[in-house]
Design a protein around this motif. Structure first.
Motif, PDB file in Angstrom:
ATOM      1  N   ASN A 141      -7.544  -7.298   2.709  1.00  0.00           N
ATOM      2  CA  ASN A 141      -8.164  -7.046   1.410  1.00  0.00           C
ATOM      3  C   ASN A 141      -9.616  -7.524   1.393  1.00  0.00           C
ATOM      4  O   ASN A 141     -10.496  -6.850   0.863  1.00  0.00           O
ATOM      5  CB  ASN A 141      -7.346  -7.746   0.317  1.00  0.00           C
ATOM      6  CG  ASN A 141      -7.969  -7.655  -1.054  1.00  0.00           C
ATOM      7  OD1 ASN A 141      -8.670  -8.583  -1.465  1.00  0.00           O
ATOM      8  ND2 ASN A 141      -7.715  -6.579  -1.775  1.00  0.00           N
ATOM      9  N   ILE A 169      -2.834 -11.649  -7.555  1.00  0.00           N
ATOM     10  CA  ILE A 169      -3.501 -10.350  -7.472  1.00  0.00           C
ATOM     11  C   ILE A 169      -4.260 -10.134  -8.778  1.00  0.00           C
ATOM     12  O   ILE A 169      -3.656 -10.068  -9.848  1.00  0.00           O
ATOM     13  CB  ILE A 169      -2.478  -9.220  -7.235  1.00  0.00           C
ATOM     14  CG1 ILE A 169      -1.699  -9.479  -5.945  1.00  0.00           C
ATOM     15  CG2 ILE A 169      -3.177  -7.871  -7.180  1.00  0.00           C
ATOM     16  CD1 ILE A 169      -0.562  -8.503  -5.701  1.00  0.00           C
ATOM     17  N   ASN A 181       0.807  -1.211   0.000  1.00  0.00           N
ATOM     18  CA  ASN A 181       0.000   0.000   0.000  1.00  0.00           C
ATOM     19  C   ASN A 181       0.845   1.268   0.000  1.00  0.00           C
ATOM     20  O   ASN A 181       0.301   2.359  -0.109  1.00  0.00           O
ATOM     21  CB  ASN A 181      -0.926   0.026   1.222  1.00  0.00           C
ATOM     22  CG  ASN A 181      -2.209  -0.740   0.991  1.00  0.00           C
ATOM     23  OD1 ASN A 181      -2.527  -1.118  -0.120  1.00  0.00           O
ATOM     24  ND2 ASN A 181      -2.947  -0.976   2.049  1.00  0.00           N
ATOM     25  N   SER A 241      -9.933  -1.912  -5.160  1.00  0.00           N
ATOM     26  CA  SER A 241      -8.888  -2.878  -4.808  1.00  0.00           C
ATOM     27  C   SER A 241      -8.966  -4.125  -5.672  1.00  0.00           C
ATOM     28  O   SER A 241     -10.066  -4.621  -5.952  1.00  0.00           O
ATOM     29  CB  SER A 241      -9.023  -3.336  -3.350  1.00  0.00           C
ATOM     30  OG  SER A 241      -8.736  -2.309  -2.465  1.00  0.00           O
ATOM     31  N   LEU A 260      -7.442 -10.583  -3.908  1.00  0.00           N
ATOM     32  CA  LEU A 260      -6.282 -11.449  -3.680  1.00  0.00           C
ATOM     33  C   LEU A 260      -6.761 -12.876  -3.513  1.00  0.00           C
ATOM     34  O   LEU A 260      -7.773 -13.138  -2.869  1.00  0.00           O
ATOM     35  CB  LEU A 260      -5.525 -11.011  -2.430  1.00  0.00           C
ATOM     36  CG  LEU A 260      -5.009  -9.578  -2.407  1.00  0.00           C
ATOM     37  CD1 LEU A 260      -4.286  -9.297  -1.095  1.00  0.00           C
ATOM     38  CD2 LEU A 260      -4.099  -9.302  -3.570  1.00  0.00           C
ATOM     39  N   LEU A 303      -4.255  -2.152  -1.918  1.00  0.00           N
ATOM     40  CA  LEU A 303      -4.838  -3.480  -1.735  1.00  0.00           C
ATOM     41  C   LEU A 303      -5.927  -3.491  -0.676  1.00  0.00           C
ATOM     42  O   LEU A 303      -6.842  -4.303  -0.725  1.00  0.00           O
ATOM     43  CB  LEU A 303      -3.759  -4.487  -1.341  1.00  0.00           C
ATOM     44  CG  LEU A 303      -2.757  -4.856  -2.409  1.00  0.00           C
ATOM     45  CD1 LEU A 303      -1.751  -5.853  -1.872  1.00  0.00           C
ATOM     46  CD2 LEU A 303      -3.443  -5.404  -3.640  1.00  0.00           C
ATOM     47  N   TYR A 304      -5.811  -2.611   0.308  1.00  0.00           N
ATOM     48  CA  TYR A 304      -6.827  -2.523   1.349  1.00  0.00           C
ATOM     49  C   TYR A 304      -6.806  -1.128   1.950  1.00  0.00           C
ATOM     50  O   TYR A 304      -5.811  -0.421   1.860  1.00  0.00           O
ATOM     51  CB  TYR A 304      -6.643  -3.593   2.431  1.00  0.00           C
ATOM     52  CG  TYR A 304      -5.279  -3.618   3.066  1.00  0.00           C
ATOM     53  CD1 TYR A 304      -4.992  -2.847   4.180  1.00  0.00           C
ATOM     54  CD2 TYR A 304      -4.275  -4.436   2.560  1.00  0.00           C
ATOM     55  CE1 TYR A 304      -3.731  -2.882   4.766  1.00  0.00           C
ATOM     56  CE2 TYR A 304      -3.027  -4.474   3.140  1.00  0.00           C
ATOM     57  CZ  TYR A 304      -2.767  -3.696   4.247  1.00  0.00           C
ATOM     58  OH  TYR A 304      -1.529  -3.719   4.830  1.00  0.00           O
TER      59      TYR A 304
END
Length: 138
Positions: free
Chosen positions: A110, A132, A61, A118, A121, A70-71
């Protein structure tokens, strides 16, 4: 006299059966982290220290906008909340605990705290590594 001192030093270095002398398995593997920090007796200082290390190092990130990350963790959420989410993810997903603790942490965050776009995953079935997907609006 010198031989007695050497023997005493060697005796002091010999492994014992006490809990303090037991070797701890690395927490870097998901199964090991789960067994030591979620399911079994806990070494709280090691578990909390390890968790804080992975929670404070969101390298996937770093420098990314919410559209790229990603989150997206909620503002003001505590380590305990993140840890509870992570531990629940580990309990709910035993089939993937063989991968690294860090990858499992990213997957848990995630799945629970996705950003607007996002990527998802998952585990690549061919390699067993982290997969990803392309970002998509959620």
């Amino acid at each position: 006299m010198t031989q007695l001192i050497i023997l005493a030093l060697l005796a002091g270095m010999a492994p014992t059966g006490s809990a303090g002398a037991q070797v701890r398995e690395s927490l870097a593997g998901g199964n090991s982290y789960y067994n030591q920090c979620v399911a079994g007796p806990k070494d709280y200082s090691a578990c909390i220290g390890y968790f804080m290390g992975i929670a404070d190092a969101p390298i996937m990130n770093a420098g990314k906008s919410p559209e790229e990350a990603l989150y997206c963790l909620p503002a003001g959420a505590s380590y305990e909340q993140h840890r509870d989410v992570f531990h629940k993810f580990l309990r709910d997903n035993p089939q993937i605990r063989q991968i690294s603790t860090h990858h499992l942490f990213m997957m848990a965050m995630n799945a629970t705290f996705p950003c607007k776009s996002s990527p998802a995953l998952s585990i690549d079935p061919n390699t067993g590594g982290l997969y990803i997907s392309a970002p998509k609006p959620r």
